[in-house]
Design an enzyme around this catalytic site. Structure first.
Site, short mmCIF file in Angstrom:
data_model
loop_
_atom_site.label_atom_id
_atom_site.label_comp_id
_atom_site.label_asym_id
_atom_site.label_seq_id
_atom_site.Cartn_x
_atom_site.Cartn_y
_atom_site.Cartn_z
N ASN A 152 5.54 6.41 -6.47
CA ASN A 152 4.25 6.77 -7.06
C ASN A 152 4.16 8.28 -7.25
OD1 ASN A 152 1.59 7.12 -7.73
ND2 ASN A 152 0.76 6.39 -5.78
N GLY A 171 -5.64 -3.21 -15.63
CA GLY A 171 -6.69 -4.10 -16.09
C GLY A 171 -6.31 -5.53 -16.34
N CYS A 201 -0.61 9.40 -8.17
CA CYS A 201 -1.91 9.15 -7.52
C CYS A 201 -2.89 10.24 -7.91
CB CYS A 201 -1.78 9.09 -6.00
SG CYS A 201 -3.39 8.79 -5.23
N GLY A 244 -9.31 -1.68 -13.79
CA GLY A 244 -10.09 -2.83 -14.25
C GLY A 244 -9.90 -3.04 -15.74
N GLY A 275 -4.03 -5.47 -10.45
CA GLY A 275 -4.63 -4.55 -9.50
C GLY A 275 -6.05 -4.90 -9.13
N ASN A 282 -0.76 4.02 -13.62
CA ASN A 282 -1.65 4.26 -12.51
C ASN A 282 -3.06 4.40 -13.11
OD1 ASN A 282 -2.81 5.11 -10.00
ND2 ASN A 282 -0.79 5.83 -9.37
N LYS A 342 0.83 -1.21 0.00
CA LYS A 342 0.00 0.00 0.00
C LYS A 342 0.86 1.25 0.00
CE LYS A 342 -4.15 1.98 0.72
NZ LYS A 342 -3.92 2.94 -0.36
#
Lengths: 305, 241, 305, 241
Positions: free
Chosen positions: A128, A245, A131, A218, A266, A193, A45
């Site tokens: 990252n 995805g 975000c 997705g 993911g 991302n 995370k």
């Protein structure tokens, strides 16, 4: 016997499957469902210097073949990640882990990366800069080559482990940003991302998410992710972790043909807690069907046909 | 957490917009106050539904038809196989109930109290039950609660059935503890009026339903809690209301 | 009785439903299936100065809840559109049509728009500066505020009818580009064109599309489209035609709540030739369910709640 | 073009990777050489399948299982309702065939020739038939063609059944015209070897299947043609080979 092994900047993975940050917590929930040591690695995370609650609810919305999330980097902060989460993780996961680090300033990125770099369990740092769900920082670092390079340089100056910059797809020219990261010393690129999206509650006539917008993930985004991995592969000479995805062993192979050395999974973990395991288990059969002996042989294979 | 295949035994309307679905499958590890998470063909996210009743081989769920997902669920015939994650969430703790617990359910929050009532009775306790609805057409499970040996008080907001008003208007009872589930305004009203400790079953839009995505986090007096994993049942003492 | 009427820069439409350019040809195929005069309008196939064959096959690939196309602006050229297609169209469609114009230079945009502007059947000009499937031109005009403004100014200088600039979603800051178009005199904004994506043929280990990449459309992109309509609505004061994955009357309403005055329906026409008609027919019922009397009242409604 | 609901009567494997599906529904406006376009739950684009046979109330299609879509189709049981667009494309023109037309099908290109053979025979013509496959396990519909009164020559590339070789190796026949359907390399070989005029049924990835999206355009000597709408049948004279 097929060979699923891949290598990310010297880090050898038994297979390319890596659950993506934010969809696998710090691993425990999944460790209760199956032995997560079957995974190549996993990306924990996204962690920041300070503990964060994240955004107001609702944080989740459904879309066609996908979902929006606006969690907003909820995490216990780097201190507790190092003092509590990593020791707990050590008991259930015995491979090097991918440390996902977020920040709101160049200094914060550098400080957190320097600290996590010293942790033995960490095999690779995923920075990252993409975000979409936090204000001031987060994605803004990932939307210009200059700021992406600045974060890269700052992190590389204080770390010893491979540094992969995780890029935002919400940009005009992803290849330019990847190239800037490479030039600034990044060891690899991680993408994509989530795509910035939203939904509206028709009854309330207001945005459905507490944060108004959220990140789309997705299968809906897979073709966009694949295209960006393709473009970045043409632009840089460092390894790519592809994601967006991915839901099957075939998707992993498609990502690798586009240029990915490893592949993160993911949203699929959220709708099926066993998804990553099923993908790992399905790889050998998919490889045989497609006459692939060594998975690492096909990296970028669709570029030179 | 178990990933199991269930078969639909029946799926029928029992009140306005309200459906009862009975499934056959492996019910190990299911407890009152927990929920299950159903996968529906054509929808990306699973649908979490609270456990209404269960025994060795069957599981009963009750759901409101409120959108495309639940419309699709309502259209599934008996015999259909469903992919269901079970054993999700922390259920009700019955050990602290005392002899006369009060169960307060509102609308779609009524179902989990049914399995709870059964469990409490099995433990020799005498639960009192208040069931709140908007109007007569939405009332369900009054008879089922009666058949358990309880004497449910039904309230309707428009007075078309039972006591006119909200569940809190019927809370003038002598009880040792309470358990409640329903829309948040109702939960807050119960919180305000309650004189004992109690347990609240919360609802939030969920991503995964098993604690991974932090999609349903809420703030409590004891830190951030995931409604799906640390909840859905939280105690009165934890809620920052 | 609900009222579905909306107005785009003075052009009154009986309802906001407009089949999108490239999914409705010049209307005949659909006119054979139903009376297309039930539509608010429709946007005809993107037209260029020269006739174009477009890209090599395959031009179509399937994705989760969507499709990729790389048609590449196949069209008979502006001469034949004016001399042949418009007269044929007049027989089956009696409302003002949206003329979709593409180009490879500022001059070409201006010339084609000037010519189509003189056609009585044309009610509105939609200037496509966002086709992802052509090289040199097309999308590149839509990826910077400066070039978008330049095309806008050139077209506005030679036209009398409302000019809507059709924007690409493959950009970092869609609002800035929309604002540049508004400042340059655009009467409205049309968005989104397709998201750039790709697929790879696993057996051949080569890109599936002849053009390598293609444009993603279908319900998969709806949340991205909705977010961009939302952002553009906050940035400009001219009307928006929203599109991207719209497949139902509810989707039309969601787009309008985000800020669209009218809504184009694209890929849905291809999987169900009756899709646009079904959406028109479904609007009154959806409005009643959501307590909407005048559809035009809800434009941008989710911004001020 | 008609948008119709069909019901699956049967759906069974008839050769290696090859399935035959029989549907009940409205078959008006269906002609030999045309195709229909099936919607499959969970897949965005329709699946175009050429018409193999039809009568007043049933429609027979044959398909190869080559990917997830056709795998899903193969899994559908009898009784399933399917949304089908019918009456798509220009079929074969039988008026120009002369008395002894030659029908040449390869693999998944065999099915449309069956409906064509029936039509030609009904018109009093005597079609000769060549059916090409890769190997014995893939051969299908030989008996069905025989039952029509034709005497099909079957070729297999590996010689495991019938004449060893390609369909062109069996083309040494006396014929007045030809009709062919199959993979493009086969069509080109037939084109090269043919001594009369003829008609070719082409295949291309389609978007809509009814001429709207320009997804399947090909170049011909008479301009750009949409395989789905102007084809799938084109004449030898049109092809730029």
């Amino acid at each position: 016997m097929v060979n699923t092994q891949v290598t990310l900047s010297g880090l050898v993975l038994s297979n390319p499957v890596i659950p993506a940050s934010g969809t696998f917590g710090y691993g425990y929930e999944f460790a209760q469902a199956y032995d997560i040591n079957c995974l190549g690695s996993f990306s924990f995370k996204g962690t920041t210097r300070q503990p964060r609650f994240g955004n107001e609810p609702p944080r989740i919305a459904e879309t066609a073949s996908g979902m929006l999330n606006a969690v907003g980097l909820q995490n216990p902060g780097i201190d507790r990640v190092i003092s509590e989460e990593l020791p707990k993780l050590r008991r259930v996961f015995h491979k090097p882990v991918v440390a996902n680090i977020s920040g709101f300033s160049v200094d914060e990125y550098a400080e957190c990366c320097a600290r996590i770099d010293r942790e033995e369990q960490v095999g690779l740092i995923e920075v990252n800069i993409s975000c979409p769900n936090v204000h001031c920082g987060g994605m803004s670092f990932g939307t210009s080559p200059e700021s992406a390079a600045e974060v890269t340089r700052a992190v590389k100056a204080v770390t010893t482990k491979p540094v992969y910059m995780k890029l935002s797809p919400n940009v005009t020219d992803i290849a330019a940003i990847a190239k800037a990261c490479e030039d600034a010393g990044a060891d690899g690129i991680s993408l994509i991302n989530t795509l910035l999206g939203m939904r509206i509650d028709l009854k309330k006539r207001r945005p459905l998410l507490g944060n108004t917008t959220g990140g789309l993930s997705g299968p809906a985004v897979f073709p966009v992710a694949l295209r960006m991995v393709w473009q970045v592969y043409e632009a840089v000479n460092i390894p790519i972790i592809g994601m967006g995805g991915v839901a099957s062993a075939e998707d992993v192979i498609e990502m690798m043909l586009a240029g990915a050395t490893a592949v993160e999974v993911g949203a699929a973990n959220l709708v099926d807690p066993f998804a990553s395991k099923k993908i790992v288990d399905g790889l050998p059969q998919a490889m045989e069907r497609l006459h692939i002996e060594n998975l690492s042989d096909i990296i970028g294979g669709a570029h030179h046909g | 957490m178990f990933d199991t295949s269930f078969e639909i035994l029946s799926n029928k309307k029992i009140a306005q917009n309200t459906w009862e679905i009975v499934l056959r499958g492996d019910t190990r590890g299911i407890a009152p106050g927990q929920f299950v998470n159903l996968r529906l063909e054509g929808f990306y996210l699973r649908r979490p539904l609270s456990v209404c009743d269960f025994n060795d081989g069957t599981l009963t769920l009750i759901y409101k038809v409120v959108g495309r997902g639940t419309e699709a669920l309502a259209a599934l015939p008996a015999g259909t196989a469903l992919d269901v994650l079970t054993g999700l969430g922390n259920g009700y703790d019955t050990s602290v109930s005392g002899p006369r617990p009060l169960l307060i359910g509102g609308g779609a929050g009524v179902p989990p109290l049914y399995a709870l009532a059964k469990a409490l009775i099995r433990e020799g306790k005498t639960p009192a039950v208040i069931l709140g609805f908007n109007s007569a057409g939405e009332v369900f499970y009054e008879e089922e609660f009666r058949a358990l040996g309880t004497d449910p008080t039904v309230t309707t907001a428009d007075g078309s059935y039972g006591v006119k008003g909200f569940v809190t208007d019927a809370m003038e009872l002598d009880y040792t503890y309470f358990y409640t589930c329903g829309p948040e305004p109702m939960l807050r009203a119960v919180y305000a009026k309650s004189v004992t400790s109690g347990q609240f079953s919360l609802e939030e839009r969920m991503g995964c339903g098993f604690g991974a995505c932090m999609g349903c986090t809420c703030k409590t007096k004891t830190g951030h809690k995931r409604v799906c994993k640390d909840g859905p049942v939280l105690t009165k003492e934890e809620l920052p209301w």
